[in-house]
Write a protein that holds these residues in place. Structure first.
Motif, mmCIF file in Angstrom:
data_model
loop_
_atom_site.group_PDB
_atom_site.id
_atom_site.type_symbol
_atom_site.label_atom_id
_atom_site.label_comp_id
_atom_site.label_asym_id
_atom_site.label_seq_id
_atom_site.Cartn_x
_atom_site.Cartn_y
_atom_site.Cartn_z
ATOM 1 N N CYS A 191 0.842 -1.201 0.000
ATOM 2 C CA CYS A 191 0.000 0.000 0.000
ATOM 3 C C CYS A 191 0.883 1.258 0.000
ATOM 4 N N PRO A 209 1.611 1.582 -6.472
ATOM 5 C CA PRO A 209 0.264 1.055 -6.243
ATOM 6 C C PRO A 209 -0.800 2.040 -6.727
ATOM 7 N N CYS A 213 -5.732 0.652 -4.139
ATOM 8 C CA CYS A 213 -4.933 -0.240 -3.282
ATOM 9 C C CYS A 213 -4.868 0.238 -1.836
ATOM 10 N N THR A 239 -1.285 -3.121 -8.908
ATOM 11 C CA THR A 239 -0.992 -3.876 -7.689
ATOM 12 C C THR A 239 0.496 -4.226 -7.636
#
Length: 304
Positions: A191, A209, A213, A239
């Motif tokens: 994250c 990200p 996310c 991701t």
């Protein structure tokens, strides 16, 4: 430890810093029910300017809307916000770069767990622009604490109470001898840090990200993405797995209080060659220039 400068804007006026208080029975204290933003004010040759001021006001608007703090939109607009910022900076007259933290507090007394229609108070204060992470190569640790998901406390809103999550994760990293943490989501995907967005470089491509996310849609994150496109650097928002950080050529983080800071180690593994890489170097240079007003994006608001 940074301290507020002498004058604080509270409600609708300037007050001495030691008189800028919020009630102990308010929702802001009882439930952490405040939202905030932080932006830099840069000092150049006696003049001062704020970076992306309109975007930071928009962040406050959006955070309030997400959480349901409806009184802010009724009582504040960008013009009033900018006037308050100007008064605050003029009163403190900083000689060096500073950060300005603006918060919208829900100050209704003992209202229970609700928000709509509750009274608010806006605070603004100035403090020295001391980075919250090392600028010469940081060491990160993946956190055992998971990032709060957006469907629990929305990541797009900068909610004061949500930062208990960040405190737990960063304190664990500090206790383990690291500078900061890497937050993972419930599925183990990357994250962000405790209070900064993260980027990696692999094969010349800048990767970060995406905004789904469980990350803050950071203003400096968006700044770096814009500058990367202008530099012709390929960009992918997607991701990211933790192990990708281990094998990245470069890693760096961004944020108002973090700057654009390189990462040299993650979970005991050296990132790339353990030095500031070429993509990080180029984007740090462009980012610093943008803060100083050397671009044509309309990101700078002169204050004096």
């Amino acid at each position: 430890m940074a301290q507020p400068h002498s004058h604080v804007f509270l409600g609708d006026r300037l007050v001495p810093a030691d008189q800028a208080t919020v009630g102990v029975a308010s929702s802001a204290v009882l439930y952490g029910l405040s939202v905030y933003t932080v932006f830099p004010v840069l000092v150049e040759g006696g003049s001062r300017h704020a970076f992306r001021l309109a975007d930071h006001f928009r962040r406050l608007e959006e955070s309030c809307k997400i959480i349901g703090i409806d009184r802010f939109a009724q009582e504040w607009d960008h013009s009033r916000f900018e006037v308050g910022v100007r008064e605050l900076v003029a009163a403190n007259a900083p000689a060096d770069d500073v950060f300005v933290r603006v918060s919208v507090h829900v100050v209704e007394s003992i209202p229970g767990t609700r928000v709509r229609g509750c009274a608010i108070q806006v605070s603004m204060f100035v403090y020295d622009a001391v980075p919250i992470v090392p600028q010469d190569g940081m060491r990160l640790k993946s956190s055992p604490w998971r990032r709060i998901p957006d469907n629990a406390i929305p990541s797009r809103a900068k909610v004061n109470g949500a930062y208990v999550n960040s405190v737990l994760a960063k304190q664990d990293a500090i206790d383990s001898g690291y500078d900061d943490c890497v937050f993972l989501d419930g599925s183990g995907h990357v994250c962000e840090l405790s209070a900064a967005n993260i980027f990696l470089v692999r094969g010349g491509t800048l990767i970060t990200p995406d905004v789904s996310c469980d990350i803050l849609d950071g203003i400096n994150r968006r700044t770096v993405l814009t500058l990367a496109h202008e530099e012709g650097i390929p960009v992918r928002e997607r991701t990211v797995d933790l192990t990708e950080l281990y094998i990245a050529d470069e890693v760096f983080v961004t944020g108002t209080s973090a700057g654009a800071a390189p990462v040299f180690e993650i979970d005991g593994r050296t990132v790339g060659a353990g030095i500031v890489g070429p993509v990080t170097t180029a984007l740090r240079k462009r980012h610093a220039a943008a803060l100083r007003g050397d671009t044509e994006h309309g990101w700078v608001t002169p204050l004096s």
